[in-house]
Scaffold this motif. Sequence first.
Motif, PDB file in Angstrom:
ATOM      1  N   VAL A 154       0.830  -1.201   0.000  1.00  0.00           N
ATOM      2  CA  VAL A 154       0.000   0.000   0.000  1.00  0.00           C
ATOM      3  C   VAL A 154       0.868   1.255   0.000  1.00  0.00           C
ATOM      4  CG1 VAL A 154      -1.753   1.301   1.255  1.00  0.00           C
ATOM      5  CG2 VAL A 154      -1.873  -1.204   1.190  1.00  0.00           C
ATOM      6  N   PHE A 155       1.803   1.318   0.923  1.00  0.00           N
ATOM      7  CA  PHE A 155       2.600   2.540   1.082  1.00  0.00           C
ATOM      8  C   PHE A 155       3.560   2.763  -0.084  1.00  0.00           C
ATOM      9  CE2 PHE A 155       0.909   2.010   5.262  1.00  0.00           C
ATOM     10  CZ  PHE A 155       0.840   3.289   5.785  1.00  0.00           C
ATOM     11  N   LYS A 156       4.056   1.711  -0.689  1.00  0.00           N
ATOM     12  CA  LYS A 156       4.989   1.846  -1.803  1.00  0.00           C
ATOM     13  C   LYS A 156       4.307   2.291  -3.091  1.00  0.00           C
ATOM     14  CE  LYS A 156       8.868   0.455   0.183  1.00  0.00           C
ATOM     15  NZ  LYS A 156      10.038   1.369   0.342  1.00  0.00           N
ATOM     16  N   ASP A 159       2.073   6.208  -2.640  1.00  0.00           N
ATOM     17  CA  ASP A 159       2.789   7.467  -2.397  1.00  0.00           C
ATOM     18  C   ASP A 159       2.931   8.313  -3.655  1.00  0.00           C
ATOM     19  OD1 ASP A 159       4.779   6.174  -3.825  1.00  0.00           O
ATOM     20  OD2 ASP A 159       6.254   6.187  -2.199  1.00  0.00           O
ATOM     21  N   GLY A 160       2.475   7.789  -4.797  1.00  0.00           N
ATOM     22  CA  GLY A 160       2.510   8.561  -6.031  1.00  0.00           C
ATOM     23  C   GLY A 160       3.808   8.491  -6.794  1.00  0.00           C
ATOM     24  N   SER A 161       4.770   7.719  -6.314  1.00  0.00           N
ATOM     25  CA  SER A 161       6.078   7.658  -6.976  1.00  0.00           C
ATOM     26  C   SER A 161       6.066   6.797  -8.233  1.00  0.00           C
ATOM     27  CB  SER A 161       7.138   7.126  -6.005  1.00  0.00           C
ATOM     28  OG  SER A 161       6.821   5.798  -5.587  1.00  0.00           O
ATOM     29  N   LYS A 162       5.067   5.933  -8.366  1.00  0.00           N
ATOM     30  CA  LYS A 162       4.965   5.049  -9.526  1.00  0.00           C
ATOM     31  C   LYS A 162       3.927   5.634 -10.486  1.00  0.00           C
ATOM     32  CE  LYS A 162       6.108   0.986  -6.722  1.00  0.00           C
ATOM     33  NZ  LYS A 162       7.470   0.793  -7.230  1.00  0.00           N
ATOM     34  N   GLU A 163       4.396   6.369 -11.470  1.00  0.00           N
ATOM     35  CA  GLU A 163       3.506   7.146 -12.322  1.00  0.00           C
ATOM     36  C   GLU A 163       2.567   6.285 -13.167  1.00  0.00           C
ATOM     37  OE1 GLU A 163       5.737   9.902 -14.619  1.00  0.00           O
ATOM     38  OE2 GLU A 163       6.471  11.034 -12.870  1.00  0.00           O
ATOM     39  N   GLY A 172      -1.412  11.829   2.205  1.00  0.00           N
ATOM     40  CA  GLY A 172      -0.892  11.201   3.415  1.00  0.00           C
ATOM     41  C   GLY A 172       0.262  10.269   3.116  1.00  0.00           C
ATOM     42  N   TYR A 173       0.134   9.459   2.108  1.00  0.00           N
ATOM     43  CA  TYR A 173       1.193   8.500   1.770  1.00  0.00           C
ATOM     44  C   TYR A 173       2.456   9.213   1.291  1.00  0.00           C
ATOM     45  CZ  TYR A 173      -2.457   4.977   2.090  1.00  0.00           C
ATOM     46  OH  TYR A 173      -3.456   4.164   2.539  1.00  0.00           O
ATOM     47  N   GLU A 174       2.271  10.366   0.641  1.00  0.00           N
ATOM     48  CA  GLU A 174       3.440  11.095   0.135  1.00  0.00           C
ATOM     49  C   GLU A 174       4.243  11.715   1.271  1.00  0.00           C
ATOM     50  OE1 GLU A 174       0.661  14.636   0.526  1.00  0.00           O
ATOM     51  OE2 GLU A 174       0.580  12.451   0.493  1.00  0.00           O
ATOM     52  N   LEU A 175       3.696  11.712   2.494  1.00  0.00           N
ATOM     53  CA  LEU A 175       4.403  12.266   3.649  1.00  0.00           C
ATOM     54  C   LEU A 175       5.204  11.214   4.408  1.00  0.00           C
ATOM     55  CD1 LEU A 175       1.586  14.585   5.089  1.00  0.00           C
ATOM     56  CD2 LEU A 175       3.498  15.217   3.605  1.00  0.00           C
ATOM     57  N   ILE A 190       6.135   2.608  10.258  1.00  0.00           N
ATOM     58  CA  ILE A 190       6.039   3.672   9.251  1.00  0.00           C
ATOM     59  C   ILE A 190       6.516   4.979   9.863  1.00  0.00           C
ATOM     60  CG2 ILE A 190       4.480   4.990   7.777  1.00  0.00           C
ATOM     61  CD1 ILE A 190       3.276   1.646   8.892  1.00  0.00           C
ATOM     62  N   THR A 191       7.547   5.561   9.287  1.00  0.00           N
ATOM     63  CA  THR A 191       8.107   6.819   9.761  1.00  0.00           C
ATOM     64  C   THR A 191       7.715   7.941   8.807  1.00  0.00           C
ATOM     65  OG1 THR A 191      10.003   5.650  10.721  1.00  0.00           O
ATOM     66  CG2 THR A 191      10.217   8.033  10.408  1.00  0.00           C
ATOM     67  N   PHE A 192       7.174   9.023   9.358  1.00  0.00           N
ATOM     68  CA  PHE A 192       6.712  10.148   8.549  1.00  0.00           C
ATOM     69  C   PHE A 192       7.797  11.221   8.449  1.00  0.00           C
ATOM     70  CE2 PHE A 192       2.885   8.028   9.813  1.00  0.00           C
ATOM     71  CZ  PHE A 192       1.972   8.249   8.785  1.00  0.00           C
ATOM     72  N   LYS A 193       7.794  11.938   7.325  1.00  0.00           N
ATOM     73  CA  LYS A 193       8.699  13.075   7.149  1.00  0.00           C
ATOM     74  C   LYS A 193       8.299  14.215   8.072  1.00  0.00           C
ATOM     75  CE  LYS A 193       8.990  11.982   2.215  1.00  0.00           C
ATOM     76  NZ  LYS A 193       8.644  12.460   0.849  1.00  0.00           N
ATOM     77  N   GLU A 194       6.996  14.378   8.275  1.00  0.00           N
ATOM     78  CA  GLU A 194       6.451  15.368   9.193  1.00  0.00           C
ATOM     79  C   GLU A 194       5.148  14.828   9.752  1.00  0.00           C
ATOM     80  OE1 GLU A 194       5.185  18.989   7.172  1.00  0.00           O
ATOM     81  OE2 GLU A 194       5.455  17.950   5.259  1.00  0.00           O
ATOM     82  N   LYS A 195       4.647  15.447  10.797  1.00  0.00           N
ATOM     83  CA  LYS A 195       3.454  14.933  11.446  1.00  0.00           C
ATOM     84  C   LYS A 195       2.267  14.958  10.486  1.00  0.00           C
ATOM     85  CE  LYS A 195       4.799  16.112  16.164  1.00  0.00           C
ATOM     86  NZ  LYS A 195       4.436  16.847  17.400  1.00  0.00           N
ATOM     87  N   TYR A 196       1.473  13.886  10.558  1.00  0.00           N
ATOM     88  CA  TYR A 196       0.273  13.781   9.733  1.00  0.00           C
ATOM     89  C   TYR A 196      -0.902  13.471  10.649  1.00  0.00           C
ATOM     90  CZ  TYR A 196      -2.932  12.245   6.046  1.00  0.00           C
ATOM     91  OH  TYR A 196      -4.011  12.112   5.213  1.00  0.00           O
TER      92      TYR A 196
END
Length: 575
Positions: A154-156, A159-163, A172-175, A190-196
């Motif tokens: 799900v997270f991979k 996150d929108g990285s796979k066009e 949320g996933y992109e964070l 799961i570690t976030f770049k910033e709080k979500y």
Amino acid sequence: MRLTRRSMLGATALTVSMTALAACSKDPGTGGGGSGGSDGGGGEQIAADANDINAKELDELGEGGVLRLANNAFPANWNSFHTDGNEGNTTEMLEAISPVLTLADAAGVVSPNPQYTKRVELTSEDPQVMEIELNEGMTWSDGTPIDYKSIENVFKIMDGSKEDYGIASSSGYELVEKIEQGDSDLIAVITFKEKYADWLGLVSVMPDSLAESADAFNAGWVKEPMVTAGPYKIGKIDAGNKTVLLEPDENWWGDKALLKQVLFTTIEDPAATATSFQNGQLDVIETTVPATYSVVEPMIGQGNTLRKAAGPNWTHLTFNGAEGRPLADQAVRQAMFRAIDREEVFLSVNATMPYPKDTETLNNHLLMTNQEGYKDNSGDLGAYDPEAAKKLLEDAGYTMEGDKATKDGKAIEITYVYNDGSKTNEAVVPVVQEQLAAVGITMKVQKVPPTDLFAKYVIPGEFDLTLFGWLGTPFLSSGDSIWKTGGEQNFGKIGDEATDKLVDQAAVETDEAKRLDLINQADANLWELAGTLPLWQSYDFFVQNDDLANIGAKGFQTPDWTKIGYVKGSAKLEG
């Protein structure tokens, strides 16, 4: 771990699929709504944390019986992570056959679903770290385990990285900075770049076979779900007759499914749906337009009950402001906002419906009228004023030539696209058409097959104006992709940098008061952008068999298919 609703009501979203990953839309064939001042015999306002599902404990229910349900659009894709599959009718069926890792109650309090999930919790606030621990011994129907890899999928992908993957939303996933396996193959860290703020809304699983390639993800589930893991399984899908039969899954590890069968039938015409209920062919009917309610109202109290909830769902008009379209001009969109009398539009659909007396007009895109933090941010753009609409067009360089507004010799002509058979649209179209004509805007009408509305028209942007509903969730940020400039669900392609920034700030703000302030700032911007015109808050109205339990007007509550059935002693158990 429990997350209270409070300001985190996903009023911007549609129905989140079992993934709770994003807002999902619903064809308005049965319409639905509540604002504008109808009395309809509805009584007092319904609280945001109240619902009516005839709640019963398991020991009050019997085993057996058939539950016959209707929807108004057959799935275009059974993959709810995909943009074509993230639609209300589809996700309602998938909830019975797929993992639902968290459950929300009527108040929007979200907890781990014990049938699948041992725990979901934040183990660190700074940096924000979420852990998901699954139950042991769970497998997908293809025999592969439901474990860390199922969460990682799900997270991979989301996150929108796979066009090449046509995801419904990356919100949320992109964070997320990284996802790692924990102390066992059942734990994800799961570690976030910033709080979500809505981290619980990201909790889900995806089978390996769906995640293995873009082709599998985009097209592998178009005809049917290839993998399931729920209390029910697919018995038969009849695409020709548009029916889906579910049966208890003998490999299910959790609480036993109570019903012998669940039959979903796609009926695109609400009047036909009402007739089917009247003839005893359905056990539940969503009655959110007069075409259904007027037919079944006499049956209330005759073995059937009207169940109501003021859920987080709402009906609206979406404008297509993409470059090259007639509504790319913000001034034209704002003029249309002033030209449309939303009270008249509401009454055209709901004048005889059982809405509470003096129900408020919906003047917020992000919060419903009965939610904490709700403010009217509509300003002048929320007020009906055709003369002001004409002035906006005049200031933008348009002149009236006869009965048409023109600029550089070109008249404003738009196309309103809707799903054939929708009684809501059939009522709304002539009202809006007349109101726009009064200010010089010509509106043509195009009816399309219900299954095609989103997949072939709304999502690709083949429309100028359309009406449908967003269905809410307990996770406010699940709807972020509706409002952001590049959002996957921003079907009208309308947005700006300032609004994007506010939406992003609200998503990561954990202070409730500050978050509500950011949300209302974003909403004020959305009114100025004039891309989505809120019409009314859509109440849940269901008429159903008296003996049917734990289903109906659910509001925020997640259906628990291990508890849906008929009460002991019911004649329906023999069906």
